[in-house]
Design an enzyme around this catalytic site. Structure first.
Site, PDB file in Angstrom:
ATOM      1  CB  SER A  66      -2.617   2.661  -3.833  1.00  0.00           C
ATOM      2  OG  SER A  66      -3.101   1.307  -4.304  1.00  0.00           O
ATOM      3  CG  HIS A  82      -4.084   0.191  -0.870  1.00  0.00           C
ATOM      4  ND1 HIS A  82      -4.795   1.007  -1.851  1.00  0.00           N
ATOM      5  CD2 HIS A  82      -4.558   0.389   0.286  1.00  0.00           C
ATOM      6  CE1 HIS A  82      -5.623   1.673  -1.248  1.00  0.00           C
ATOM      7  NE2 HIS A  82      -5.591   1.599  -0.102  1.00  0.00           N
ATOM      8  CG  ASP A  99      -8.114   3.826   1.058  1.00  0.00           C
ATOM      9  OD1 ASP A  99      -9.144   4.359   1.852  1.00  0.00           O
ATOM     10  OD2 ASP A  99      -7.298   2.840   1.367  1.00  0.00           O
TER      11      ASP A  99
END
Length: 343
Positions: free
Chosen positions: A12, A39, A131
């Site tokens: 991310s 992301h 995540d």
């Protein structure tokens, strides 16, 4: 016997530099395929494949739905779509968000574990929140290898720290050492798949990500892997099930939105904040209207009525100040949570 030739990487914030450091030194001869989720903003095109192709000797692209898998390539999840792995091909779908993200790292990792079992290598890099943790757990359950970037060198250590906390990680390494390890693992025979059988949880959640079930099938299957709670989904206000009993605590709604406990709390906090600001707006409108009515009463020499409207406005003003204080206190609490996640 195949090696660990299915490499899934999740990142991310700070991920561009980390991805470049890994794929930039992978040789063209590597007998493996690389799948990447970073992301991304949902409303903007991504040039990530071009950037990675420029620094790597391996071709990189956004795959299309149903595209066959080819070794010696890098496949990057496109914006606002999950990248899922099936045997021999890929799915690119707009399934429910997981941990507020689409594409989601957990969805990719879980699908790869479902399709390729012990052949999978899961790599979690720099990023916020958690995540990737649940997906890495799925990789381990199916006999795959778990690699995490050393959080001490990660630009944003939360994702790596979470994975280390909740997953029995095989390797925690600085970025510079990960490419050589991936090459080595691609040459090592993977364990027999039957040694690590498919779990009902992985199967059901993989189907949810692909949206392969109708409503009745979904309810039946999610009841089999979860327990209905009294909460509602912060995304769609649907019913929520707690999935399993292991850490990290996580939830799914009847649509398929998925949250770990940290993200669920963050979403609830955001929804409360939004509701409170709406209350402030409505009450301030009422204050303005009450004062307007007070002036009208004065124009008609109705001093008693004017005073009542003015008193009502003052009372509402005080209540608005209280709500604003609650909101500001909430901001301070959110900063404290974010700081704790980085520790």
């Amino acid at each position: 016997m195949p090696g660990h030739d299915i490499i899934v990487i999740g990142t991310s914030a700070g991920g561009l530099k980390a991805l470049g450091a890994i794929v930039g030194t992978l040789p063209t001869s590597i007998d493996a395929v690389v799948f990447i989720v970073q992301h991304l903003a949902a409303d903007k095109p991504s040039i990530l494949p071009k950037i990675l192709a420029d620094v790597s000797s391996l071709p990189a692209s956004h795959p299309s739905d149903g595209e066959p898998i080819q070794k010696g390539r890098i496949y990057v999840a496109p914006p606002d779509h999950h990248l899922l792995v099936n045997l021999g091909s890929m799915r690119v779908v707009r399934g429910p968000q997981e941990n507020r993200f689409r594409p989601a790292i957990d969805a990719l990792f879980r699908s790869a574990a479902r399709a390729y079992g012990s052949r999978v290598v899961g790599v979690v890099l720099t990023g916020y929140l958690d995540d990737g943790t649940v997906g890495l757990q799925a990789v381990k359950k199916r006999g795959g290898v778990a690699i995490v970037q050393d959080p001490k060198e990660a630009e944003y250590p939360s994702m790596a720290t979470s994975a280390l906390r909740y997953v029995k990680v095989d390797h925690c390494l600085p970025l510079a050492e990960i490419p050589d390890l991936l090459v080595q693992l691609s040459k090592q025979p993977a364990a027999q798949e039957e040694t690590y059988p498919m779990t009902e949880e992985i199967e059901v959640e993989s189907q949810i990500a692909e949206q392969q079930m109708n409503t009745q099938e979904f309810l039946k299957n999610v009841e089999a892997i979860g327990t209905r709670t009294t909460y509602t989904c912060p995304e769609c206000n649907g019913s929520i099930w707690q999935i399993g009993k292991s850490e990290p605590v996580r939830f799914r709604c009847h649509i398929g939105h998925s949250f770990t406990a940290n993200v669920f709390l963050s979403e609830q906090t955001q929804n409360i904040e939004t509701a409170l600001w709406s209350a402030v707006r409505a009450m301030e409108e009422k204050v303005t209207f009450s004062r307007q009515m007070s002036e009208r009463m004065k124009n008609y020499n109705l001093e008693s009525a004017a005073a009542k409207y003015e008193d009502h406005a003052k009372s509402l003003d005080a209540e608005v100040s209280l709500i604003r204080g609650i909101i500001l206190k909430g901001f301070a609490t959110k900063r404290t949570i974010a700081e704790a996640e980085e520790e």
